[in-house]
Design an enzyme around this catalytic site. Structure first.
Site, PDB file in Angstrom:
ATOM      1  CG  HIS A 206       4.102  20.269  75.360  1.00  0.00           C
ATOM      2  ND1 HIS A 206       4.200  19.100  74.645  1.00  0.00           N
ATOM      3  CD2 HIS A 206       5.268  20.400  76.045  1.00  0.00           C
ATOM      4  CE1 HIS A 206       5.392  18.561  74.877  1.00  0.00           C
ATOM      5  NE2 HIS A 206       6.052  19.327  75.722  1.00  0.00           N
TER       6      HIS A 206
ATOM      7  CG  ASP B 151      12.096  22.859  74.196  1.00  0.00           C
ATOM      8  OD1 ASP B 151      12.145  22.056  75.145  1.00  0.00           O
ATOM      9  OD2 ASP B 151      11.793  22.537  73.043  1.00  0.00           O
TER      10      ASP B 151
END
Lengths: 397, 177
Positions: free
Chosen positions: A303, A215
């Site tokens: 995403h 991330d």
């Protein structure tokens, strides 16, 4: 002459020497080498500079984001006093020294990667006597369709972002900053997060959220980073930025029931390496046009596609996340609560984060397993030089 | 032609002169020592909200990198009618505050720590309340006449038993100037 330079620059608290010797008025000016023996180890981050160091610092292993509300009656002069007190605390804590008057100063020992960042919420710009408005880049993030915001995790007049290599130092630092703020402000919320930014061999890595995803890969670097983050004005805000803090609850139970393929398709990256589904390595560029058997390899609602600058007119932010694990008491009993404390730094909230957030709100596959339960916006003050203080240009002159 | 009394006065004066010379010599050492003293981490306790806002304490570290002892003998501040050097010490099982007329030793190569619950500068007859974040100028005078001026931030601090803001406890040993 004695200036704030002498007192805020601790080691040099020393002296404006008006020394006069006994013989013939011989001047005994203080030789004052402010370099001190027995000083703590060199800090990882300097408290001084054009910018507050915490903005670009990688996510700390332990990071607390603390919002405070100003007490009624706090005016611009009082806000200035608070910021001067905090400046001296920040200097001490980031240099491995106890803040002034700390009754447990041994807990401030350095070598802990301490980094403290200070910002102001919208209401701080409305205090009596403050002549400058909030920077134009500080606007609220509008409520998103998927949001379930709770007041207890939203808003705030002041923010402290306190990070270090371990939790005891952070607990102590936050405690001192709150105690010293007590005449001016009270705690509104506190979000505790953690991040593993190194691998098994101690090498720096991007790190993973609690879904297991790598991330933060897509963050800008170099000039693109500077352009994305630093505000260009007004003059007092040069070197500042804005911070949006969103508490994003993650439904780990539902996520765990997905197949690895489903999880990777939702993000558009591989879980093992963080590489895009169209590449082999984490830093490989994403090929959004790639198809396999006629279907997009990175799905339309992945995403990584929706958050990518190429889907957002080149808009970029600096995103930083820390994982949280908490418990909630519900009528059905205690429920585990997991998620990400999401921090987004950008020069202008309205022009950078909001459009990206709206696009994600419309279509992001991850919306099925994530819910924002808190949201707050702050102006991160420019840095300060030795002898200066946080917010000096805002409050003086 | 000297009368006996005047002779005595003269000899006393000469004796005094000798003493003065000796003192001057000492004072020179002390002055040199004091000149190298570094004042660090000075702060003053806020009085806003305190029971007695007419007094407060100032705290700091006096570091003496020199090779001879220095001694803090006096303090003053524009915000206080007067300032005294005080110490909190155990007396009969309880802590009491005493004035220290001999000053605070700052040993060579060492430091004197002025802190809550110990030695401190007592600021008395404050001219205005001191709020956290204010700044207070302190003028410190060392043996030998060297003075050092520092600007100390004001910080809030929890009041202790027998604290710095209230009237000093009436211990028999206490002597207020």
């Amino acid at each position: 002459m004695t200036s704030r330079r002498q007192f805020l620059g601790y080691a040099a608290t020393a002296v404006a020497a008006a020394g006069s010797g006994v013989l013939g008025g011989r001047a005994l000016d203080d030789p004052g080498p402010p370099t001190a023996s027995g000083r703590a180890r060199v800090p990882s981050y300097s408290p001084y500079g054009e910018h507050q160091a915490g903005v670009l610092a990688p996510a700390s292993a332990v990071l607390h984001v603390v919002a405070l509300d100003l007490l009624p009656g706090v005016d611009a002069a009082a806000l200035g006093r608070l910021l001067r007190v905090w400046t001296s605390d920040v200097e001490a804590l980031m240099s491995g020294r106890p803040p002034l008057g700390d009754p447990a100063g041994e807990l401030a020992e350095g070598g802990n990667g301490m980094v403290v960042t200070v910002g102001l919420g919208p209401r701080a710009f409305a205090v009596d006597g403050l002549r400058r408005p909030a920077p134009p880049g500080l606007v609220p993030v509008p409520r998103m369709r998927h949001d379930a915001l709770e007041p207890g995790w939203s808003g705030g007049d002041l923010v402290l972002v306190v990070g270090a290599d371990e939790a005891t130092s952070v607990d102590h630092a936050v405690r001192r900053l709150l105690v010293d703020a007590a005449p001016f402000a009270r705690l509104r919320w506190r979000q505790r997060g953690s991040w593993r930014g190194t691998d098994a061999h101690g090498r720096r890595v991007t790190g993973r959220n609690l879904f297991g995803q790598v991330d933060g890969t897509g963050n800008p670097t170099g000039q693109a980073l500077a352009d994305a983050v630093w505000a260009s004005g007004p003059p007092w805000f040069t070197g500042g930025t804005t911070l949006v803090v969103r508490r994003i609850r993650m439904d780990l139970d539902a996520w765990d029931r997905l197949t690895r393929e489903e999880q990777e398709a939702a993000l558009g990256r591989r879980l093992t390496t963080g590489a895009p589904l169209t590449g082999a390595h984490e830093r490989d560029a994403v090929d959004f046009a790639a198809r396999r058997d006629g279907r997009l390899v990175v799905p339309a609602d992945a995403h990584v596609r929706l958050a990518h600058p190429s889907s957002n007119g080149g808009r970029r932010i600096l995103r930083k996340g820390v994982n949280y694990s908490d418990e909630r008491v519900t009528p059905q009993g205690v429920v585990a609560d997991h998620g990400l404390v999401f921090l987004s730094f950008q020069a202008d909230v309205g022009r950078q984060l909001v459009p990206v957030q709206q696009r994600l709100d419309e279509a992001d596959a991850l919306n099925r397993w994530t819910t924002a339960i808190g949201s707050a916006e702050f102006a991160v003050l420019p840095g300060f030089p030795r002898g200066g203080w946080l917010g000096q240009a805002l409050l003086e002159g | 032609m000297f009368s006996a009394p005047s002779l005595r006065r003269l000899s006393l004066a000469l004796l005094g002169a000798t003493t003065a010379l000796t003192l001057t010599s000492c004072a020179d050492d002390a002055g040199a020592a004091a000149a190298s003293v570094v004042v660090e981490n000075a702060w003053v306790r806020a009085t806003t909200g305190a029971q007695d806002a007419s007094m407060t304490g100032a705290f700091m570290t006096l570091r003496n990198p020199g090779s001879s002892e220095a001694r803090l003998v006096r303090a003053a501040s524009p915000v206080a009618a007067r300032a005294e050097l005080h110490v909190m010490a155990m007396d009969g099982g309880t802590k009491h505050m005493h004035r220290v007329r001999t000053g605070f030793r700052v040993p060579a190569g060492d430091a004197a720590v002025l802190e809550p619950g110990g030695r401190h500068v007592m600021l008395m007859g404050l001219t205005a309340p001191l709020a956290a974040g204010d700044e207070v100028t302190l003028v410190l005078t060392f043996a030998g006449g060297v003075t050092k001026t520092v600007v100390a931030p004001v910080k809030a601090f929890a009041e202790e038993k027998g604290g710095y803001a209230g009237a000093p406890s009436p211990a028999p040993a206490m002597s207020m100037g």
